[in-house]
Design an enzyme around this catalytic site. Structure first.
Site, PDB file in Angstrom:
ATOM      1  N   ARG A 158      62.914  14.222  46.181  1.00 14.01           N
ATOM      2  CA  ARG A 158      62.576  15.531  45.607  1.00 14.01           C
ATOM      3  C   ARG A 158      63.096  16.676  46.481  1.00 14.01           C
ATOM      4  NH1 ARG A 158      62.608  19.249  43.439  1.00 14.01           N
ATOM      5  NH2 ARG A 158      61.110  20.410  42.178  1.00 14.01           N
ATOM      6  N   LEU A 176      61.705  22.089  33.815  1.00 11.74           N
ATOM      7  CA  LEU A 176      60.743  23.044  34.409  1.00 11.74           C
ATOM      8  C   LEU A 176      60.125  22.528  35.711  1.00 11.74           C
ATOM      9  CD1 LEU A 176      59.850  25.820  33.286  1.00 11.74           C
ATOM     10  CD2 LEU A 176      57.712  24.726  32.631  1.00 11.74           C
ATOM     11  N   ASP A 177      60.125  23.371  36.741  1.00  9.87           N
ATOM     12  CA  ASP A 177      59.483  23.071  38.035  1.00  9.87           C
ATOM     13  C   ASP A 177      60.121  21.887  38.757  1.00  9.87           C
ATOM     14  OD1 ASP A 177      57.774  25.106  37.427  1.00  9.87           O
ATOM     15  OD2 ASP A 177      56.109  23.819  36.852  1.00  9.87           O
ATOM     16  N   GLU A 178      61.295  21.426  38.294  1.00 10.84           N
ATOM     17  CA  GLU A 178      61.907  20.254  38.915  1.00 10.84           C
ATOM     18  C   GLU A 178      63.229  20.580  39.599  1.00 10.84           C
ATOM     19  OE1 GLU A 178      60.658  17.364  39.436  1.00 10.84           O
ATOM     20  OE2 GLU A 178      58.857  17.522  38.193  1.00 10.84           O
TER      21      GLU A 178
END
Lengths: 282, 282, 282, 282
Positions: free
Chosen positions: B208, D224-226
């Site tokens: 990540r 989204l948010d990644e």
């Protein structure tokens, strides 16, 4: 319902908490928040209690507490939470700390009234005006130092000020003023005390090659940079950072540390035991 | 003089602090340390008080507190400070958390008794022996899971254990054990929860591309990785750090976070309100 | 394939990177890691390069680099990554820093050889033995100071030591030794320099009421506590922490800061520019 | 003398640094700052070099670099340091991130041009005006989403924008825009990703009882948010902090993290390797 903030300080002995809690129940109070500390070195007991009650006569509340606690001869503070502390902010030309305080105040993060802004320079007048806070320029030279402080005292009176915030104010206050406002003048020192005292601390920090720089919010005493510390913080810096970079990084630490310290003082969360502070913050 | 630690939890209402402090004065006690918190969402009141007294009969002290506080039907804990909590530490093959606990314990930094060390592998036997702590290997396979837990229960009984520490123990405990030891099993999760749950969190963190990695100490519930959080911490990592580096950096965070959490539990500084912890630490 | 670590330091001028990279390609090298820094104040250029190649003759590699870089008269370091630095660790009675170094070394986190442990007290002998490292007690009194250092010098020679780590060694080394091992003695000072110098810094910190305490790893010079800083860190402390608590919290900071500094030195990641360090760590 | 910033990305192989440094010397350049990184997983090589030279014809400089590096088929960026990146900032109603960017920009801490501010609400118009930045309100409803983005695209063109900053902009951009501006849209997420995604992360954090809250600046992708994380930070919170307190504390983290990320992007210090960022910052 109204909320009270009670602060109490005395020599520790058995029964203080009992006496206080008995009085609070007698007033119909319910404790919302309570912090206490007994200093093991000096034997000093400090307490801060916030409670709610229907008893809205502060005079009666104070009398009851004074009576029930009389045995302990405490230094006692009683105020309504809604009657906010009144601060006067002093600044010279660097505006970052003032800008931070004004911004947070506007956001509702600082529960106090900023009564006025005083500066020995005109630079921050526009910033003060933008937030609708009275701005007073009191120039200071070697010759006008005494008169300037008389003018300042007059403002402190007329604005009914509880405490003073030196938000990068570059003049030294007289020992008399420091003494009269003992425990009520908050300064931001642009260094991690006791690291670099005196002038140009970021240049000193660069020369010394430190890997962390910091800032210190402290009460002002007549002994420069030696007053009781309220809060401190640091930020990591690398070898590649020049003095100007340290100044820039330091600005961020200064403004957050000062804002935290001012909030603590405005909420009566700072007690003084000798030259050390006790911070009541859960 | 003896010191007591009293913990108390009940629905908030006026008079609890008064009743407690009246009882403590009646016992001849002097409060050394007091922390309390009223949860504004649930209305739950929690308190931890440490006081000294000449009354060394714990039964009498407990009775007096129970009687005076009966109105509030509190969950009440009364112990002598010197009668230390007894912990059983469980570990698999990674020994860094165990080594840290043993080292700090030897240094006098962890006020608890480590009754025994249990592992599903023999690897940490030498480390346990070095510190003179009984070591029990209880192997766990799919087939022996039930028997293994019976053996563990027997050890918990015979060692009179107050709480369990999972110091990188890689087996899942049964829901029954989790329930029976609710609020008494501390686990270290090798990730900043709720960041990366499940297996190989450092590899997940690498994929990540996070800039901070962390660890979380929490109470164990039957709902894996979802128990109440006691403490957390993080460390900054750069793009140049590979999963193996994250594991290595993570070890440092894990061991310090777990050691802090174990100390808090051993000193009765952790209260539970729903799935959240209240930490009493000045 | 073998890996080389090359360090280079000289006055900055155009062409250094070109000359270095030309040489590395000529050797059949592929750069794995490269860091460089030009100090804008002194004009000093520093570089650290790690590259892989099939050229396993270090003499030839060094010659080629020396020849291609001759114009710049650099201070040049060339080593095989696998030929690890050899450290001698000195300790007195507090063992937490030594224990940390030994534990990390065993875990494979410190790429160096711990050649020997020297102490002016016998206390840490058992710890050294547990990890299988030679332990030498060299008692130091006012009268034996000179002889003790002769004995130390002899050990440094016989163990072929690259650098010395003072892991809470409480004796002052002679100016001659400091000078001969300039940039090769790492000390951990139990304070956030330049905060509290001299004796009992945690007691000084308590008296001053600081809100953060720290530790500093630095190179030793004959000017006590004034050598170039390698790494520093701090931890937050509250008013409730006594000097003994500060000592305990400080131990954690000391051991992690020293471990990080030793790793940096062992991997040739620390360059010296005047009294400041340049840290090559991505 | 002029300064250039060169960024370069390609598959790693021997000779890239040599070719680059040969070209820079040929241009009469002197390297001021150089950072490079070879990703060991993908074998991707990334470099950022800042050098000074008298060669003020950027076309000629770019040609020379392209020619000398042709073998490696790099993704090459060449710009004059003084020709600053142009950003368009988008905001909804919360103004703290915008206020921080404008304040730092005015202080000279953000080396970029803020070309315009776009909002789906009129609330921040006064703040924009105070700093003399063009403000465009583009309301967005379910029906006008397509038209709104057409208007936004037109502004991006006319203002010649290099990258977009979402400073708490509460609308989702279309996958097409995310794709066309891949690696050029910076968002601040009000949570420590991957902690709490989606809506009301501070309320989620409160429910979960975390001891640290954070914020994450990342590039926007259609997922989204990644998107790739640029920077993150956290702040410690206690059990006594309510969701509104977390929001307030979070604001501080959001504004500092976003400001740092925008500075990194404005100075071309962020490279993308897959879904991970490489940060060139000494």
């Amino acid at each position: 319902m109204v909320n009270y903030i009670v602060t109490l300080q005395c020599t520790d002995m058995p029964g203080i908490v009992r006496a206080t809690s008995v009085a609070i129940v007698a007033i119909g109070g319910n404790i919302l928040e309570n912090d206490q500390f007994t200093d093991p070195v000096t034997g000093e007991f400090c307490m801060r209690t916030r409670f709610e009650t229907e008893a809205d006569d502060i005079g009666a509340v104070r009398s009851r507490l004074e009576r029930d606690l009389a045995t302990f001869s405490p230094k006692l503070g009683v105020r309504l939470e809604d009657e906010r502390r009144r601060a006067l902010v002093m600044v010279s030309t660097f505006d970052h700390c003032l800008a931070e305080l004004l911004y947070r105040h506007e956001q509702g993060e600082l529960p106090l009234d900023i009564a006025a802004i005083v500066s020995n320079h005109p630079d921050c007048a526009a910033l003060a005006e933008r937030y609708g806070i009275p701005f007073h320029e009191i120039p200071v030279t070697a010759n006008t130092k005494v008169d300037a402080e008389i003018e300042l005292r007059s403002l402190l009176d007329s604005f009914n000020v509880d405490f003073i915030v030196l938000a990068r104010y570059m003049q030294v206050l007289s020992p008399e003023l420091c003494s009269d406002f003992s425990g009520r003048i908050v300064n931001i020192h642009h260094s991690f005390l006791p690291g670099f005292k005196g002038a140009r601390p970021y240049h000193q920090a660069y020369e010394r090659g430190v890997k962390l720089i910091g800032a210190t919010a402290h009460f002002v005493t007549s002994d420069l940079d030696e007053g009781p510390i309220i809060d401190q913080d640091v930020v990591r810096v690398s070898h590649a950072r020049l003095p100007k970079d340290l100044i820039s990084l330091g600005r961020d630490v200064e403004r957050s540390v000062l804002a935290r310290a001012v909030k603590l003082v405005a909420e009566d969360r700072v007690a003084l035991v000798g030259n050390r502070t006790v911070i009541f913050s859960q």
